[in-house]
Write a protein that holds these residues in place. Structure first.
Motif, short mmCIF file in Angstrom:
data_model
loop_
_atom_site.label_atom_id
_atom_site.label_comp_id
_atom_site.label_asym_id
_atom_site.label_seq_id
_atom_site.Cartn_x
_atom_site.Cartn_y
_atom_site.Cartn_z
N HIS A 46 -9.58 10.14 3.94
CA HIS A 46 -8.13 10.22 3.92
C HIS A 46 -7.58 9.61 2.62
O HIS A 46 -6.70 10.17 1.97
CB HIS A 46 -7.61 9.47 5.14
CG HIS A 46 -6.18 9.69 5.42
ND1 HIS A 46 -5.67 10.92 5.72
CD2 HIS A 46 -5.13 8.82 5.42
CE1 HIS A 46 -4.36 10.81 5.90
NE2 HIS A 46 -4.01 9.55 5.72
N LEU A 47 -8.13 8.46 2.26
CA LEU A 47 -7.66 7.77 1.04
C LEU A 47 -7.95 8.58 -0.22
O LEU A 47 -7.20 8.54 -1.19
CB LEU A 47 -8.31 6.38 0.95
CG LEU A 47 -7.76 5.36 1.94
CD1 LEU A 47 -8.63 4.10 1.96
CD2 LEU A 47 -6.32 4.99 1.59
N LYS A 48 -9.04 9.30 -0.16
CA LYS A 48 -9.39 10.15 -1.31
C LYS A 48 -8.26 11.16 -1.56
O LYS A 48 -7.86 11.39 -2.70
CB LYS A 48 -10.71 10.88 -1.00
CG LYS A 48 -11.37 11.49 -2.21
CD LYS A 48 -12.61 12.27 -1.82
CE LYS A 48 -12.42 13.71 -2.25
NZ LYS A 48 -13.47 14.58 -1.69
N HIS A 49 -7.74 11.72 -0.48
CA HIS A 49 -6.62 12.66 -0.61
C HIS A 49 -5.38 11.98 -1.15
O HIS A 49 -4.71 12.50 -2.04
CB HIS A 49 -6.28 13.27 0.76
CG HIS A 49 -7.21 14.37 1.13
ND1 HIS A 49 -7.24 15.55 0.42
CD2 HIS A 49 -8.15 14.47 2.09
CE1 HIS A 49 -8.17 16.34 0.93
NE2 HIS A 49 -8.75 15.70 1.96
N ILE A 50 -5.09 10.80 -0.62
CA ILE A 50 -3.91 10.06 -1.09
C ILE A 50 -4.02 9.78 -2.58
O ILE A 50 -3.05 9.86 -3.33
CB ILE A 50 -3.72 8.76 -0.28
CG1 ILE A 50 -3.43 9.12 1.18
CG2 ILE A 50 -2.65 7.86 -0.87
CD1 ILE A 50 -3.20 7.95 2.09
N LYS A 51 -5.24 9.46 -3.00
CA LYS A 51 -5.44 9.13 -4.43
C LYS A 51 -5.15 10.31 -5.35
O LYS A 51 -4.85 10.10 -6.53
CB LYS A 51 -6.88 8.65 -4.64
CG LYS A 51 -7.06 7.17 -4.35
CD LYS A 51 -8.45 6.73 -4.72
CE LYS A 51 -8.42 5.40 -5.44
NZ LYS A 51 -9.76 4.95 -5.81
N ASP A 86 2.96 2.93 0.62
CA ASP A 86 3.62 2.02 -0.33
C ASP A 86 2.65 1.10 -1.07
O ASP A 86 3.08 0.27 -1.86
CB ASP A 86 4.61 1.11 0.42
CG ASP A 86 5.70 1.89 1.09
OD1 ASP A 86 6.01 2.99 0.59
OD2 ASP A 86 6.21 1.43 2.12
N ALA A 87 1.37 1.23 -0.77
CA ALA A 87 0.43 0.22 -1.27
C ALA A 87 -0.07 0.52 -2.68
O ALA A 87 -0.23 1.67 -3.07
CB ALA A 87 -0.76 0.13 -0.32
N TYR A 141 -2.26 -3.26 1.28
CA TYR A 141 -2.39 -2.87 2.69
C TYR A 141 -3.80 -3.25 3.14
O TYR A 141 -4.78 -2.90 2.49
CB TYR A 141 -2.20 -1.35 2.82
CG TYR A 141 -2.41 -0.83 4.21
CD1 TYR A 141 -1.35 -0.81 5.13
CD2 TYR A 141 -3.65 -0.37 4.62
CE1 TYR A 141 -1.54 -0.34 6.42
CE2 TYR A 141 -3.85 0.11 5.91
CZ TYR A 141 -2.79 0.12 6.81
OH TYR A 141 -2.99 0.58 8.08
N VAL A 142 -3.88 -4.02 4.23
CA VAL A 142 -5.18 -4.52 4.68
C VAL A 142 -5.45 -4.09 6.11
O VAL A 142 -4.55 -4.14 6.96
CB VAL A 142 -5.24 -6.07 4.64
CG1 VAL A 142 -6.65 -6.56 4.84
CG2 VAL A 142 -4.70 -6.59 3.33
N LEU A 191 -3.92 4.01 -7.20
CA LEU A 191 -4.26 3.26 -5.99
C LEU A 191 -5.67 2.70 -6.11
O LEU A 191 -6.61 3.41 -6.48
CB LEU A 191 -4.16 4.19 -4.76
CG LEU A 191 -4.51 3.55 -3.41
CD1 LEU A 191 -3.46 2.53 -3.02
CD2 LEU A 191 -4.63 4.61 -2.32
N VAL A 192 -5.80 1.40 -5.80
CA VAL A 192 -7.12 0.76 -5.84
C VAL A 192 -7.59 0.55 -4.40
O VAL A 192 -6.86 0.01 -3.57
CB VAL A 192 -7.05 -0.59 -6.59
CG1 VAL A 192 -8.30 -1.42 -6.37
CG2 VAL A 192 -6.84 -0.34 -8.09
N VAL A 193 -8.81 1.01 -4.12
CA VAL A 193 -9.34 0.88 -2.77
C VAL A 193 -10.55 -0.06 -2.78
O VAL A 193 -11.51 0.16 -3.52
CB VAL A 193 -9.75 2.26 -2.19
CG1 VAL A 193 -10.46 2.09 -0.85
CG2 VAL A 193 -8.52 3.15 -2.03
#
Ligand code: SAH
Ligand code: SF4
Ligand code: F3S
Length: 462
Positions: free
Chosen positions: A66-71, A41-42, A8-9, A77-79
């Motif tokens: 937000h991504l921290k929560h998703i992780k 889905d990423a 996802y970009v 998940l790689v950010v």
């Protein structure tokens, strides 16, 4: 990779930034990734970031939160953070719990390798340019050139339109600006590489190409005893079969090659009669403090010259309100300049001090937020009145537009044939909304203008 990894970009910055995103996507697809349009889905989330104002960075940090929560529920998940903020903050960004990879704009050719390493659970990495103001070596330039020519046809943000970088970096050092510190020294790309890329794009059906540079009119390339200017590039590109419209952004208001560029615009039907030429302020005192190397008089003279050589030329500008020490009198001078410039539209920004810039080191951010806000609103209102007046000239006229696709906002429906609302642009960059078949996307269309608002023209297919 055994399975296609989903990526996802998201781009947070200017056209340069979006162009880098397109190159990166091309490279990653080749490396076996595929795009997804939901974070959920990423396997990899890439953020291409901007440092031009603090707000742009804050948006990225809020996404990272937000991504921290998703992780927490997707630990694999790689950010990756790429772009100008990556270059500016480097390792510091890696400290953020959500971040696995940091990669600056000049390091993107390495990105797919770095990402694969990050996904194999190797340690977090930072790839930024150590000495960003050092002139890049031929080898470094070549890497970026190869990357650009390999993936420079991926860019399909808008059907049949593309952006082509003609210069990297900036040497101008406007005192407020972070760009020279994150994008490095000014480098003009070889004309044959640019032309090769435009030819390829034309072969892929691209009709409009926009040449990109931070100071695009300063393009200069020495070759075989001759110097290529932007005017030469425009001239050469207009001979490429399939290319119908050419644009270039952003222009810096100095004398450099301007007459030649305007002359090509006047002579070639393919070069759009449009100039994006930021003034930033109308006060000579502030212009000087910004290290903008022109006076308001010189700036207006330049616009006058443009209008003489290219009658009907459409002009857009940028302004910063509330720069260090900007008095009411300075601001009045800006209002005055905007009244005289008669822009099609102007982008207005509140001054945001950027760490490490000359303005931040030597001047103070003296103007309170509410004053910046008021000046912003006031200047916008002045401009809106002008845009409104200019737009009225289109009433009853027919314009040629390049159709971009479905209109995102839904405007009042004016059609009896159930055609959706489309959006297109004139060569002067006016946005035109009209009803028509979606199949017109990427094509030219004649539209008769029946109603106007300050920034948008409305019409019917002619
Ligand atoms: N190279 C281009 C654009 C640079 S960034 C040029 O020179 O015109 C785009 C716009 O952001 C600038 O034109 C300026 O108006 C604005 N900008 C840049 N730095 C800023 C800052 N520190 N605070 C507020 N606006 C800024
Ligand atoms: Fe920034 Fe000035 Fe360069 Fe534009 S010309 S990128 S505003 S330093
Ligand atoms: Fe563009 Fe922002 Fe970088 S404006 S060049 S993405 S700092």
């Amino acid at each position: 990779m055994d399975m296609m990894k989903r990526i996802y970009v998201q781009s947070f910055g200017c056209q340069m930034n979006k162009l880098d995103t397109a190159l990166v996507v091309g490279a990653l697809k080749e490396a076996g990734f595929r795009l997804t349009d939901t974070v959920k889905d990423a396997d990899v989330v890439l953020m291409n970031t901007c440092s031009v104002r603090e707000h742009a960075e804050q948006r990225v940090f809020s996404h990272l939160g937000h991504l921290k929560h998703i992780k927490e529920s997707h630990p694999d998940l790689v950010v990756g953070v790429i772009g100008c903020m990556a270059q500016r903050l480097g390792d510091e960004l890696l400290k953020h719990e959500a971040v696995n990879l940091v990669c600056g704009p000049a390091q993107i050719p390495r990105l797919s390798v770095l990402l694969k390493e990050a996904m194999q659970g190797k340690k977090a990495t930072t790839a930024v340019t150590e000495k960003i103001r050092q002139k890049p070596t031929d080898e470094q330039n070549q890497l970026l050139e190869d990357f650009e020519s390999a993936y420079g046809v991926e860019d399909k943000q808008i059907p049949n339109q593309a952006f082509v970088r003609v210069m990297r970096g900036c040497n101008n050092f406007c005192t407020y600006c972070i760009v020279p510190y994150v994008r490095g020294p000014e480098v003009s790309r070889p004309p044959e590489a640019i032309m090769e890329q435009i030819k390829k794009l034309a072969d892929h059906g691209v009709k409009q190409v926009t040449l990109l540079g931070q100071r695009v009119n300063a393009y200069q390339y020495q070759q075989g005893g001759r110097t290529w200017s932007l005017a030469d590039l425009l001239d050469a590109a207009s001979n490429i079969k399939g290319i119908e419209w050419l644009r270039f952004v952003t222009s810096y208001p100095s004398g450099e090659f301007f007459n030649d560029i305007l002359q090509v615009m006047a002579d070639s039907p393919k070069v759009c009669n449009y100039l994006h030429i930021p003034a930033q302020s109308g006060s000579d005192r502030i212009l000087q403090a910004m290290n903008r190397r022109y006076s308001s008089r010189e700036y207006l003279d330049l616009l006058g010259r443009a209008r003489e050589i290219v009658p009907g030329i459409s002009i857009a500008g940028d302004f910063i309100v509330g720069f260090s020490g900007e008095t009411e009198e300075d601001f009045e001078a800006t209002i005055d300049l905007v009244r005289k410039a008669r822009y099609k539209n102007a982008f207005i920004f509140k001054y945001s001090p950027r760490p490490g810039t000359t303005a931040d080191k030597r001047l103070q951010d003296t103007i309170p937020g509410d004053v910046k806000q008021r000046r912003n609103v006031e200047l916008l209102a002045v401009q809106e009145k002008i845009s409104d007046e200019l737009s009225r000239d289109f009433l009853g006229k027919e314009v040629n537009v390049l159709v971009e696709g479905l209109s995102k906002k839904s405007h009042v429906n004016m059609d009896q044939n159930d055609n959706p609302q489309l959006i297109g642009r004139t060569s002067g960059d006016w946005i035109v909304v009209f009803n028509g078949p979606e199949s017109l996307t990427g094509q030219f269309a004649q539209v008769k203008i029946t109603a106007v608002s300050p920034l948008t023209l409305f019409g019917q297919l002619g």
